[in-house]
Design a protein around this motif. Structure first.
Motif, short mmCIF file in Angstrom:
data_model
loop_
_atom_site.label_atom_id
_atom_site.label_comp_id
_atom_site.label_asym_id
_atom_site.label_seq_id
_atom_site.Cartn_x
_atom_site.Cartn_y
_atom_site.Cartn_z
N PRO A 2 0.84 -1.21 0.00
CA PRO A 2 0.00 0.00 0.00
C PRO A 2 0.87 1.25 0.00
O PRO A 2 2.01 1.23 0.47
CB PRO A 2 -0.80 -0.10 1.30
N LYS A 3 0.34 2.30 -0.55
CA LYS A 3 1.06 3.58 -0.59
C LYS A 3 0.66 4.41 0.62
O LYS A 3 -0.50 4.44 1.00
CB LYS A 3 0.75 4.33 -1.86
N LEU A 4 1.62 5.10 1.19
CA LEU A 4 1.39 5.97 2.33
C LEU A 4 1.43 7.42 1.83
O LEU A 4 2.47 7.91 1.41
CB LEU A 4 2.45 5.75 3.40
N LEU A 5 0.25 8.07 1.83
CA LEU A 5 0.12 9.43 1.33
C LEU A 5 -0.13 10.39 2.48
O LEU A 5 -0.89 10.08 3.40
CB LEU A 5 -1.03 9.54 0.33
N LEU A 6 0.48 11.55 2.41
CA LEU A 6 0.28 12.61 3.38
C LEU A 6 -0.94 13.42 2.98
O LEU A 6 -1.00 13.95 1.87
CB LEU A 6 1.52 13.52 3.41
N ILE A 7 -1.94 13.53 3.84
CA ILE A 7 -3.14 14.29 3.51
C ILE A 7 -2.95 15.74 3.95
O ILE A 7 -2.40 16.02 5.02
CB ILE A 7 -4.41 13.67 4.14
N THR A 8 -3.36 16.65 3.08
CA THR A 8 -3.22 18.08 3.36
C THR A 8 -4.54 18.79 3.05
O THR A 8 -5.40 18.24 2.38
CB THR A 8 -2.10 18.73 2.52
N GLU A 31 7.92 23.49 1.59
CA GLU A 31 7.63 22.93 2.91
C GLU A 31 7.05 21.51 2.76
O GLU A 31 7.42 20.60 3.50
CB GLU A 31 6.64 23.83 3.65
N LEU A 32 6.17 21.33 1.80
CA LEU A 32 5.58 20.02 1.53
C LEU A 32 6.67 18.99 1.21
O LEU A 32 6.64 17.87 1.71
CB LEU A 32 4.60 20.13 0.37
N GLU A 33 7.62 19.38 0.39
CA GLU A 33 8.72 18.46 0.03
C GLU A 33 9.44 17.97 1.28
O GLU A 33 9.80 16.80 1.38
CB GLU A 33 9.70 19.16 -0.91
N GLY A 34 9.66 18.87 2.23
CA GLY A 34 10.30 18.48 3.50
C GLY A 34 9.46 17.49 4.28
O GLY A 34 9.98 16.53 4.84
N TRP A 35 8.15 17.71 4.31
CA TRP A 35 7.26 16.77 5.01
C TRP A 35 7.31 15.40 4.37
O TRP A 35 7.30 14.38 5.05
CB TRP A 35 5.83 17.27 5.00
N LEU A 36 7.35 15.36 3.04
CA LEU A 36 7.34 14.08 2.34
C LEU A 36 8.65 13.32 2.50
O LEU A 36 8.66 12.10 2.57
CB LEU A 36 7.04 14.29 0.85
N ARG A 37 9.75 14.04 2.57
CA ARG A 37 11.06 13.39 2.70
C ARG A 37 11.33 12.92 4.12
O ARG A 37 11.99 11.93 4.33
CB ARG A 37 12.17 14.32 2.24
N GLY A 38 10.88 13.65 5.11
CA GLY A 38 11.13 13.26 6.49
C GLY A 38 12.55 13.54 6.93
O GLY A 38 13.45 13.72 6.11
N ARG A 39 12.75 13.58 8.21
CA ARG A 39 14.09 13.90 8.76
C ARG A 39 14.93 12.66 9.00
O ARG A 39 16.13 12.75 9.21
CB ARG A 39 13.93 14.64 10.09
N SER A 43 10.95 8.37 3.37
CA SER A 43 10.03 9.29 2.70
C SER A 43 8.67 8.62 2.54
O SER A 43 8.55 7.39 2.55
CB SER A 43 10.57 9.72 1.34
N LEU A 44 7.67 9.46 2.40
CA LEU A 44 6.32 8.97 2.12
C LEU A 44 6.18 8.73 0.63
O LEU A 44 6.97 9.24 -0.17
CB LEU A 44 5.29 9.99 2.60
N ASP A 45 5.16 7.98 0.25
CA ASP A 45 4.96 7.68 -1.17
C ASP A 45 4.36 8.84 -1.94
O ASP A 45 4.50 8.92 -3.16
CB ASP A 45 4.05 6.46 -1.32
N GLY A 46 3.65 9.72 -1.23
CA GLY A 46 3.04 10.82 -1.96
C GLY A 46 2.16 11.69 -1.10
O GLY A 46 2.25 11.68 0.13
N ILE A 47 1.30 12.42 -1.78
CA ILE A 47 0.46 13.42 -1.14
C ILE A 47 -0.98 13.27 -1.61
O ILE A 47 -1.24 12.95 -2.76
CB ILE A 47 0.98 14.84 -1.42
N TYR A 48 -1.89 13.53 -0.69
CA TYR A 48 -3.32 13.51 -0.95
C TYR A 48 -3.79 14.93 -0.66
O TYR A 48 -3.94 15.33 0.48
CB TYR A 48 -3.94 12.49 -0.01
N MET A 49 -3.95 15.73 -1.73
CA MET A 49 -4.18 17.17 -1.62
C MET A 49 -5.65 17.53 -1.81
O MET A 49 -6.34 16.92 -2.62
CB MET A 49 -3.39 17.92 -2.70
N GLN A 50 -6.07 18.57 -1.11
CA GLN A 50 -7.41 19.11 -1.33
C GLN A 50 -7.41 19.86 -2.65
O GLN A 50 -6.48 20.60 -2.97
CB GLN A 50 -7.79 20.05 -0.19
#
Length: 131
Positions: A2-8, A31-39, A43-50
């Motif tokens: 499964p893909k792990l997407l960051l919801i915004t 800023e989004l790129e930083g959230w997706l890459r992680g410290r 990294s997350l697989d992607g983004i789920y955007m409004q």
């Protein structure tokens, strides 16, 4: 897997846990790129955007294609009610998003099947994974 997407959200956050991304603001995209890459090096697989109308403009399409070239991109809600074929079609063909989750009307699939334009035939191939 499964893909792990960051919801915004595109709207201003109303809760502390909401992550705000206005795709018309280059600083928010950075800023989004930083959230997706992680410290931690992961990294997350992607983004789920409004959904934002600006996604369908020339500049917005460029931003979305850039994100979609590196991550899985999904779009959710806040579109015209009910959602429509043209918006869905543009998000997939022009913005290259992988997922569209919305309130599509019941006649959506009939309209998709009836339309025989070259773009729709290409869209049907994308929908069944035969790019």
């Amino acid at each position: 897997f499964p893909k792990l997407l960051l919801i915004t959200t595109a709207d201003e956050p109303t809760h502390d846990f909401e992550l705000h991304v206005d795709m018309t603001n280059p600083e928010k995209i950075i800023e989004l790129e930083g959230w997706l890459r992680g410290r931690d090096g992961g990294s997350l697989d992607g983004i789920y955007m409004q959904y934002q109308k600006a996604m369908l403009g020339i500049e917005g399409q460029n931003v979305m294609r850039n994100l979609a070239s590196r991550y899985s991109v999904g779009i959710w809600g806040a579109n015209p009610v009910p959602d429509d074929w043209n918006t869905f079609h543009s998000l997939v063909t022009e913005c290259h998003v992988s997922y569209v989750n919305s309130s599509l009307p019941r006649h959506f699939r009939r309209k998709m099947k009836r339309s025989m334009s070259a773009n729709t035939l290409a869209m049907n191939a994308i929908l069944v994974g035969k790019e």
